[in-house]
Design an enzyme around this catalytic site. Structure first.
Site, mmCIF file in Angstrom:
data_model
loop_
_atom_site.group_PDB
_atom_site.id
_atom_site.type_symbol
_atom_site.label_atom_id
_atom_site.label_comp_id
_atom_site.label_asym_id
_atom_site.label_seq_id
_atom_site.Cartn_x
_atom_site.Cartn_y
_atom_site.Cartn_z
ATOM 1 N N HIS A 118 0.989 -1.395 0.075
ATOM 2 C CA HIS A 118 -0.044 0.043 -0.109
ATOM 3 C C HIS A 118 0.835 1.085 -0.049
ATOM 4 C CE1 HIS A 118 -3.300 -2.730 1.682
ATOM 5 N NE2 HIS A 118 -4.049 -1.577 1.486
ATOM 6 N N ASN A 148 8.058 -4.047 3.799
ATOM 7 C CA ASN A 148 6.695 -3.584 4.121
ATOM 8 C C ASN A 148 6.203 -4.014 5.372
ATOM 9 O OD1 ASN A 148 4.153 -2.917 2.924
ATOM 10 N ND2 ASN A 148 3.678 -5.231 2.313
ATOM 11 N N ASP A 237 8.086 18.147 -7.408
ATOM 12 C CA ASP A 237 8.136 19.228 -6.409
ATOM 13 C C ASP A 237 6.835 18.904 -5.827
ATOM 14 O OD1 ASP A 237 8.064 21.130 -4.618
ATOM 15 O OD2 ASP A 237 8.176 22.835 -6.336
ATOM 16 N N PHE A 238 6.627 18.083 -4.660
ATOM 17 C CA PHE A 238 5.397 18.049 -4.177
ATOM 18 C C PHE A 238 4.848 18.974 -3.256
ATOM 19 C CE2 PHE A 238 7.726 13.782 -4.341
ATOM 20 C CZ PHE A 238 6.904 12.885 -5.155
#
Length: 270
Positions: A118, A148, A237-238
């Site tokens: 996820h 994970n 670029d978040f």
């Protein structure tokens, strides 16, 4: 568990912030979508909005994985999950809003040695419908089981703990691709690493966890990097136009309590 057909919203995401428009802007800080660098993996990026509002995936049909999942994670969501959740109900399935040649299938992961990892976690959901939304394969990447199920899960827990403290966070999770990319059945790209960028709007601060997507000891170490360093790794670029200072991220723990971490915080493993 509800199994109704979910109509995920699809829209092309523009690489230019002035033209970018989202069908689920509440998942982004101030509705601002990431600015995408011009690279083949990002061509024709598709926005997939979760039907019940929990997250949005920026999905690559070329790689058949999300290149990021964004969540507006609130204290209320975390508390609701902890209060009402009786145990996880798996409902992994392909995204039927995508054609076969653009989506991952359950058969791609079968006997691959990788988990269906996820990006927007099921444990961030607050009810059965929002949990069901997270199990679509367009919200998954091939993830090494050791990473994970151990370090990455503990990082998720640390972020939920921070959300309870701060009230709200914007959380971006996605793959890192470095070196020669491998594919499951020549279809689904396997990342070399995983990132989780956390933006705290109250503090106007942001930092990112960075992990190796491998089994063994190297899958249990992480480092903390700046949004600018993450942009250099991903070409994205978040947080465009948002000025931030470094965010003090909590250490991932091996239990529900937040004390001394058994994971190594390592500054040079990539």
């Amino acid at each position: 568990m509800k199994t109704t057909n979910l109509a995920l919203t699809l829209a092309l995401v523009s690489p230019f912030p002035a033209l970018a428009a989202s069908h689920c802007p509440d998942q982004y800080p101030d509705g601002i979508v990431p600015v995408i660098a011009a690279s083949a993996a990002w061509n024709n990026l598709i926005e997939l909005c979760a039907p019940h509002g929990g997250f949005v995936d920026g999905y690559s049909p070329a790689l058949r994985v999300p290149l990021y999942a964004v969540e507006h994670l609130t204290r209320e969501h975390v508390v609701e999950h902890q209060r009402n959740h009786a145990g996880r109900t798996d409902s992994f399935r392909p995204d039927d809003r995508l054609p076969h040649d653009q989506r991952a299938e359950l058969s791609d992961y079968k006997r691959s040695g990788y988990d269906r990892g996820h990006m927007a976690p099921d444990a961030d959901s607050w009810d059965t419908e929002s949990e069901y939304d997270t199990f679509v394969l367009s919200n998954m990447v091939p993830q090494a089981p050791d990473n994970n199920r151990e370090l990455h899960a503990h990082i998720e827990g640390a972020v939920r703990h921070l959300a309870k403290q701060e009230g709200e966070l914007y959380v971006y999770t996605g793959p890192i691709f470095q070196g020669n990319t491998q594919y499951l059945h020549r279809r689904v790209a396997v990342p070399s690493g995983i990132f989780k960028l956390v933006y705290d709007p109250r503090q106007q601060a942001a930092s990112a966890y960075l992990e190796n997507n491998v089994n063994g000891p190297q899958g249990q170490v992480y480092k903390v990097i700046t949004p600018e360093q993450l942009t250099a790794l991903t070409g994205v670029d978040f947080l465009p136009g948002i000025k931030t200072r470094p965010l003090d991220l909590p250490a991932p723990m091996d239990s529900g309590s937040f004390g001394n971490s058994e994971h190594r915080h390592h500054h040079g493993f990539f």
